[in-house]
Design an enzyme around this catalytic site. Structure first.
Site, PDB file in Angstrom:
ATOM      1  CD  GLU A  12      -2.490   2.097  -3.002  1.00  0.00           C
ATOM      2  OE1 GLU A  12      -3.415   2.360  -2.230  1.00  0.00           O
ATOM      3  OE2 GLU A  12      -1.321   1.887  -2.630  1.00  0.00           O
ATOM      4  CG  HIS A  53      -1.965   1.075   1.172  1.00  0.00           C
ATOM      5  ND1 HIS A  53      -1.700   2.393   1.520  1.00  0.00           N
ATOM      6  CD2 HIS A  53      -3.276   1.043   0.793  1.00  0.00           C
ATOM      7  CE1 HIS A  53      -2.801   3.109   1.360  1.00  0.00           C
ATOM      8  NE2 HIS A  53      -3.767   2.324   0.924  1.00  0.00           N
TER       9      HIS A  53
END
Length: 251
Positions: free
Chosen positions: A167, A95
């Protein structure tokens, strides 16, 4: 046909009371049976969430795992085998907040990816570019490099049992989002990049979009041919909003 997925990343949010309230709200949602739905609470609340959502179709995952699969002398870490034992089904790896704020590099992320798969869990590999990289026209170069790190280490076949989440770092927690067309362009490029290695893997792997997805933009984002669902941040902390996003994926 790729089965849609919506995964809620609760990040470092929640108290026992607020998590209980969120669980209650999720339990009241009418959720589509055609979508894989997951939430990833802070590890402290894993058992509470698994028990609280047992009567629903929602699976539970984790936001991170240690560099080794088995438990041992690694203070402060949680092994992927421990997460599996607790009932988790999937784990985020790479992430942007781990990459940017904690400074995790590809070699560390590759160890985590391998440990997660070794424990029978599904890694959700997060890739994406910063605003500076986007302005410099380096988006496809950056996401390609992040993918190639895993492919070079384990082969493209390792992605068969994984999920990829694109992302854009500039759209996380900022309220900004790529337009559906911009997001689709990157997702299509990711799939084309994988197809150079293995067309079957490229067509089978699920690509989630993870940049400020909300109920208001979910339908249009999820209508794009290479967007198979979403990795949801802040909106996943609101049961009604998250439910609406899940229903959008089911359409």
């Amino acid at each position: 046909m790729r089965r849609p997925m919506v995964a809620g990343n609760w990040k470092m949010h929640g108290t026992r009371a607020s998590v209980a309230e969120l669980i209650e709200g999720l339990g009241k949602q009418v959720l589509p049976g055609s979508v894989d739905i997951a939430v990833m609470p802070a590890s402290l609340f894993t058992n509470q969430v698994i028990e609280g959502l047992r009567a629903t179709s929602i699976i539970v995952g984790a936001q991170d795992a240690a560099i080794q699969a088995e438990q041992g002398a690694l203070t402060g870490e949680i092994a992927s085998s421990q997460l599996a034992d607790a009932g988790c089904k999937l784990v985020l790896v790479g992430h942007s907040e781990r990459r940017q704020l904690i400074g995790e590099q590809d070699d560390v992320l590759n160890k985590k990816f391998a440990a997660i798969q070794a424990s029978g869990l599904t890694p959700v590999l997060c890739i994406g570019e910063t605003l500076e990289e986007r302005k410099a026209g380096q988006t496809l170069e950056v996401v390609g490099r992040q993918l190639d790190s895993v492919i070079a280490e384990f082969g493209v076949s390792a992605l068969i049992n994984a999920v990829i989440a694109y992302e854009p770092v500039w759209a996380i927690g900022t309220g900004l989002t790529a337009s559906p067309q911009e997001a689709q362009e990157v997702h299509a490029a990711i799939r084309a990049h994988l197809a150079k290695e293995n067309a079957e893997v490229a067509q089978g792997v699920r690509l989630l979009y993870g940049g400020s997805v909300k109920a208001a933009n979910a339908v249009e984002l999820f209508s794009m041919p290479d967007i198979d669902g979403g990795l949801i941040g802040g909106a996943s902390l609101n049961a009604d909003e998250f439910g609406a996003i899940c229903r959008a994926a089911g359409n």
